[in-house]
Structures are given as structure tokens and as C-alpha cells.
Design an enzyme around this catalytic site. Structure first.
Site: not given
Ligand code: IVH
Length: 679
Positions: A37-41, A86, A118, A120, A122, A230, A318, A412, A415, A436, A441
Site C-alpha cells: 500500500d505504501a508503494e502504491y501511495d 428488469s 449468477e 443476484k 442487491d 453482469y 428470489k 445493570c 453487576c 452501566c 462490571c
Molecule cells: S441481468 C436484462 N444479472 O437485478 C437483464 N441483473 O430486476 C438485466 N441484478 O436491475 C439484468 N444481479 O440491477 C442481471 N447477475 C445479475 C444481476 C442483476 C443483480 C439486478 C439488476 C436488475 C435487477 C433485475
């Protein structure tokens, strides 16, 4: 200044940029750094200095951009070349069986279709646009057709390549992925927001979204964001025939692609991977809320096509709801290491997301009252990742009148000391945590001892986490006063303690027995008393007994000590248990050096000038703090001035400092210098 196009400076800057891009990729994308990290810095500092000296050679894709760009007034919007769709959701196995049948029917094939499964993630969907390998734009999903331009913010995310690996691709490349915050970064961010009395984020997704929505990208730069890619938007020249090949190509260009992505040839494999993923969910460092299943062949994807808002070639499965319903059997109060009392609900065991849940944190009394949680209530419980389950809501319809309201105890549970709720600094509002204050304690003892012995406190070499816990468990320490009564014979009763280690520890304890008052005050672990407050107390009253005798009023009359701090100090010294411990320490031959002392030497040899109004400190306070750290404060800026500390409405001194090239800092930079490690 004009620099010739082929100057050595320009070459050096280019070399530095390439090296930093490369090391950044190794560190943030591949998790496999080649330099320290130091070298990077060092490389980074050299480039920053060169860019400052030669602004005409600044480059929009320089790795120095990661620290943020000037704030924007508003976000512009941009139309996506291809809509950002989506996904349809699946909740049960049958939904996946149906999806597979639809795919095969449309494609008119009976054989197995290769899928990619894959995690998903969040977080927040973001599109990145590259031109000839350089990142030129980043945008949010928005309504799917157009989104907000957040290029400056996304450039601060270290796993996003500003420039692709050399020779990756020419022309335009659009990639899409998920920006997220890992749980550790999220917890840390929330802890620091809590300390600054800022509202905390409800979950990592909100934190990521909030961080991306900053008009000032230097705020985003300070947030621990990350991004997995993705898929793609509009691309030319990738020439892949499958989604998995696209992901491999993207990874080789320098993008971070989730390593858990998995090919599945049969539905059984899809189901098996789903179970694996759900099981490993809580051990991942980031939140996932399901699995995405995609038809791997790009030709098949085209044949399947899209509906209005989602593709027919992919589906999101899901994970099981992580909420469940159960009954609160009892509420127990636990004492944490800083003495905070936390109410915990004992639940009738319920399976949530494949795990049996029998306890949930209730945070504090305010939360219990806000949600009107009573013993005997039927409640919704939620479990998110590996986070401790929490009670979301009471189902009041299920009440039969036998439920019992809950009150936090006045003493508490560990104690028996009286518990105290102190008011928030500069506010009449009560702090939500009940505490406390008894250092003896047992629940707090171990952490107190670790702090007491730490380097910046009494500094007992060799007395770290493990040994402290071992000594407490063996009953050899019941307070930090007992440290000075340890003997080699006593230490030898511990398992794995050799003669030599025991001798070393005893001699380290002996060495620590002479200690300046300010460091001793700091070592006591009094809430709100950090090194600076300890310095102020030591300078004001000069000896321990006088500090101990002060009333909350006389304490808060001192500049720099607010009501909260004063009450905390008073509360500590008026506790009879604490007074007894202090007597014992002094009886053991510990010598507490009285009087105002230069207690650390962080600013020795440095000369300061103060100007303007500082946000928190008066000029005199700032002067005292600098001098206590061995620094000098003078009235006028000269060539010998190391720093000008400038506040609001700074005038001629600021100008003088600018002319002389003196480093100009603000109050918070001064506080950092004062608190700097390594003394
Ligand atoms: S593919 C047309 N792959 O999930 C396909 N989406 O409602 C588009 N998400 O808004 C998405 N992990 O942000 C894909 N491995 C993954 C994902 C992924 C999370 C999210 C993405 C999208 C929502 C789908």
C-alpha cells in the site's frame, strides 16, 4: 506553463498512470496486489504532485480522479442506447420448471439448454460506457429508457476500470452491472454516522444508492462502493456467441465479474446451485437476494427476445422470504463492552430462510416503545444475511391482553450498578442507550483492560486481547488495578504461559508505572474522554485528585468540555467502585505525573499561525492543544511557519501564507495532526 508534447515529465506521468491503473486492477479486481500500500501511495502522490504542477497535462481518466471531481449542480440525464430491462421473478421451483419449458418451446428444442446461474446482487444497476477503452460515461437505470449521468461518482469506485487493459476493444463498449456496498463497509459507515449523529442507512442497498446520488463526488469517494459487471448494452466487436464468453472477455479487459457465476446444463443443476447459493448467502461479504438464470447462447437469446420490460431469456429466482412470524417469550438485557445495555428478545424458535431463529435484537428502549413491543406479543421477524435478526412489527390483532410492557432495568444486570442515560451533546434529547458505568462490571472488564494497557494509554507491552481475556477468565484480574498486583507466580498458573513471557510481562508492567496524568486519564476508558479531553483535564487541574473532585458544572465550564462529557467524567469519578480502583492503583506504587505536561510530541519542531474563526475551537484552545503537543504558535506568517490554520473570514495572514507557499489547513486537519498515530 507549456510542456512540450514529448517531455520527460509527460512520459513520467503516463508511466505513473499506467502503473497505477495496473496496480489498482490487481488490488481491487483481482484481489492480488503486487506492491505494498505504501508503494502504491508513493506512486499516487508523485502523480498528484505532477498533475498539480502541470495542470495542462491532466487527463480525464487519470487514477487520481478517484478522489472525486468538483460538485455538480444537478444530474444530467442520458438515454440508454438499449433499454435497461428488469427481470421477471420466480419464487418456487415450479416457476423455474415453467421458465425452462417456455424457453424450450419457443426455441423448439427438447434437449438440454445451457444456462448460466449468477448471484443476484442487491445493489443499484449502473451502465458504463467506454470509448476506445476509456470510461466516458456512467448512468443509472432510471426508468429503463434513460437514467442520470453519474460519471464522476462512478469514477471513484476502485473496481471500475477507468481504462481497459491495453488492446481490449476499440470503439464503443457499454457494460452493465450492480454497484453495491459490502457489509463490513456498510457497518463501518453506519457506525461513523451514528457517532456523528447522522441518520443511519437501513441496509447496504440504500447506502449504495444514497452514495451514488451525491452531487459532490468527493462524498461518494469516501464511501466503500464496489461493482460487479453482469452484462452488456450496445457493443460492437465483441464477437462472442455466449453470455459466459462475454463475461470472460469482460473479466480479461479488467472488469470485476462475480466469481460465483456457474454454468448449469440441467434443471437439477440449477436447483442444486440455488440451494448452494442460498446456503452460502450469509457467509458472503455482500448481500444477494436471489439467483439469476440466463440462457447462455446469445443466438438463443435473440430468438427468445424480450417482453415490454423484461427479457424472455432470463429470470430472477428470489430467495425465500427472510421474514417469519413468532412470539416473544421474554426480553433479556445484555451488557456490551462499552457498558451499553441492549434488550434482546427470546423468541419461540421459527425457521426463517432455512435457519432456526430464537433471538432478535430490540436495539434500545426507545425502539421498543416506538414499536410498542411487549412480552408475549406475536411479531414479524426479519433476517437479512448474517445480520442479527430483528423484530420488524408487532401483529397487534393477535394480542389477548396478557402481554406485558417492558421497561429497561434501573440497575445493570451484570453487576447491579445504577444505569445512566446521559443526554446527547448540545441537545436536550436523551441518548437512546442506557449504560452501566462501573468499570468492574464483568461484562466490560476485558475490553477495559485491553484499552488500559494499549499503546496510547498506559502502554503495557504484551498485554493484548488474548492475554487480557485469559487473565480475566482465570480470575487474576477483576479490575485494571489488579494488573499492578500480578506476579510471575500468578502468571505461571495460566496455560501456555512460560517463565520468560511471564518475566517480560512483569517487567513491562513495572516500566509502565510512571505515567503522565493526561495519558492516565485517557487510559481509564471514561466515555467521551479521548486523548484531547484528557489533555485538557490534565492541563486545567494538574493532578488526579483535583480532577476527581470537580462537579459537572465546574467541568463543563472548561472550554472544550460540553455537558455530556462533563456528566460522563463526573459519573465515572463519583462511582464508589471506580474510586476504590483508583486508590488501589495509587497504592501499588503507580506514579501519576502531575502538572501540565507535553505529553506527546507529535507537533515538535512545527510552527503554527492561527487566523479566522475556527468552527469548534477558540484560538486559545487551538493554541493550548498545539503547545501541549510540542508545537509553537506565532502571530505572523513567515518562512519558518509550517502551517497556517485558517478558519472563516481569514484575512491578510491567509494571503501572506499563499504568497510564501505555506501549507494552509483547517481545524479538522489540525485535529488529525494532533491525533496522528505513530508517536
Ligand atoms: S441481468 C436484462 N444479472 O437485478 C437483464 N441483473 O430486476 C438485466 N441484478 O436491475 C439484468 N444481479 O440491477 C442481471 N447477475 C445479475 C444481476 C442483476 C443483480 C439486478 C439488476 C436488475 C435487477 C433485475
Amino acid at each position: 506553463m507549456n510542456t512540450p508534447a514529448n517531455s520527460p515529465v509527460k512520459d513520467r506521468m503516463e508511466t505513473l498512470r499506467q502503473a497505477l491503473h495496473h496496480h489498482n486492477f490487481l488490488y481491487h479486481v483481482q484481489d492480488n496486489p503486487e506492491i505494498s500500500d505504501a508503494e502504491y501511495d508513493r506512486l499516487m502522490q508523485e502523480l498528484i504532485a505532477l498533475e498539480k504542477a502541470h495542470p495542462e497535462l491532466q487527463s480525464p481518466d487519470s487514477p487520481t480522479i478517484r478522489v472525486g471531481a468538483p460538485p455538480l449542480a444537478v444530474f444530467e440525464t442520458t438515454a440508454h442506447s438499449l433499454p435497461m430491462l428488469s427481470l421477471d421473478n420466480a419464487f418456487v421451483v415450479q416457476d423455474i420448471i415453467d421458465f425452462d419449458s417456455r424457453v424450450k418451446k419457443t426455441l423448439q428444442i427438447q434437449d438440454a439448454v445451457l444456462y448460466t446461474a449468477e448471484p443476484k446482487m442487491d445493489g443499484v444497476a449502473v451502465e458504463l460506457v467506454y470509448e476506445d477503452g476509456k470510461l466516458v460515461m456512467a448512468s443509472t437505470r432510471g426508468d429503463g429508457m434513460s437514467g442520470e449521468v453519474i460519471t464522476d461518482n462512478v469514477k471513484t469506485i476502485r473496481s471500475v476500470p477507468l481504462q481497459l487493459q491495453v488492446g481490449s476493444i476499440e470503439g464503443r463498449l457499454e457494460v452493465r452491472g450492480e454497484v453495491f456496498m459490502d457489509r463490513r463497509g456498510f457497518d463501518k459507515l453506519n457506525r461513523s454516522r451514528e457517532e456523528s449523529d447522522l441518520p443511519v442507512f437501513a441496509n447496504p442497498r440504500n447506502a449504495a444508492a444514497g452514495s451514488l446520488r451525491q452531487l459532490d463526488s468527493s462524498i461518494t469517494a469516501a464511501r466503500p462502493l464496489d461493482m460487479f459487471i453482469y452484462g452488456t448494452g450496445l457493443t460492437s466487436g465483441l464477437n462472442s456467441d455466449s453470455h459466459s464468453d462475454v463475461l470472460n472477455r469482460l473479466a480479461s479487459m479488467g472488469f470485476k465479474v462475480n466469481p460465483l457465476i456457474h454454468p448449469c446444463l440441467t434443471l437439477d443443476q440449477v436447483l442444486e446451485f440455488y440451494r448452494e447459493l442460498e446456503e452460502s448467502r450469509s457467509s458472503l461479504s455482500y448481500d444477494i437476494d436471489g439467483m439469476v438464470i440466463k440462457v447462455d447462447s446469445l443466438r438463443y437469446q435473440t430468438m427468445l427476445g424480450e417482453k415490454a420490460r423484461s427479457p424472455r431469456w432470463a429470470i430472477a429466482w428470489k430467495f425465500q422470504a427472510i421474514q417469519g412470524t413468532t412470539r416473544i417469550q421474554a426480553i433479556e438485557v445484555q451488557v456490551g463492552r462499552t457498558g451499553v445495555l441492549t434488550p434482546v428478545a427470546h423468541l419461540e424458535p421459527v425457521r426463517i430462510g432455512g435457519v432456526s431463529v430464537s433471538r432478535a435484537t430490540l436495539h434500545n428502549e426507545e425502539e421498543i416503545q416506538r414499536k410498542d413491543i411487549r412480552v408475549g406479543d406475536t411479531v414479524f421477524v426479519e433476517r437479512a444475511g448474517d445480520v442479527i435478526p430483528k423484530v420488524v412489527k408487532v401483529i397487534t390483532e393477535k394480542r389477548d391482553g396478557s402481554e406485558i410492557a417492558f421497561r429497561m432495568p434501573a440497575t445493570c444486570p451484570a453487576c447491579g450498578s445504577q444505569t445512566i442515560r446521559s443526554s446527547l451533546e448540545n441537545s436536550d434529547k436523551l441518548e437512546s442507550a442506557l449504560r452501566c458505568f462501573n468499570v468492574r462490571c464483568p461484562a466490560q472488564l476485558k475490553e477495559n483492560i485491553i484499552h488500559f494497557a494499549s499503546k496510547r494509554a498506559v502502554d503495557i507491552e504484551g498485554l493484548g486481547d488474548k492475554l487480557a481475556a485469559q487473565l480475566v477468565d482465570a480470575g487474576l484480574l477483576t479490575s485494571y488495578a489488579d494488573i499492578f498486583r500480578l506476579t510471575i507466580e500468578k502468571l505461571l498458573t495460566l496455560s501456555r504461559m512460560g517463565q520468560k513471557s511471564a518475566e517480560n510481562l512483569i517487567s513491562a508492567i513495572e516500566k509502565s508505572k510512571t505515567i503522565p496524568l493526561n495519558r492516565f486519564l485517557y487510559s481509564l476508558g471514561i466515555r467521551h474522554v479521548g486523548e484531547n479531553i484528557a489533555d485538557i483535564l490534565a492541563r486545567k487541574w494538574g493532578n488526579l485528585n483535583t480532577v476527581m473532585q470537580q462537579s459537572p458544572e465546574s467541568l463543563s465550564a472548561v472550554e472544550g468540555i460540553g455537558k455530556t462529557i462533563a456528566e460522563s467524567i463526573y459519573g465515572f469519578f463519583s462511582n464508589p467502585g471506580n474510586r476504590e480502583i483508583l486508590d488501589k492503583i495509587q497504592e501499588s506504587g503507580v506514579e501519576i505525573l502531575s502538572g501540565p505536561a507535553i505529553v506527546h510530541h507529535r507537533l515538535e519542531g512545527k510552527s503554527f499561525v492561527l487566523t479566522g474563526t475556527l468552527p469548534n475551537l477558540t484560538r486559545n484552545q487551538a493554541k493550548d492543544l498545539i503547545e501541549a503537543a510540542g508545537g509553537k504558535v506565532t502571530g505572523a506568517v513567515s518562512r519558518n511557519t509550517t502551517y497556517l490554520v485558517a478558519g472563516e473570514a481569514a484575512g491578510s495572514k491567509l494571503e501572506a501564507a499563499r504568497k510564501l507557499g505555506t501549507e494552509i489547513i483547517d481545524e479538522s486537519a489540525l485535529m488529525k495532526l494532533l491525533a496522528k498515530d505513530g508517536t
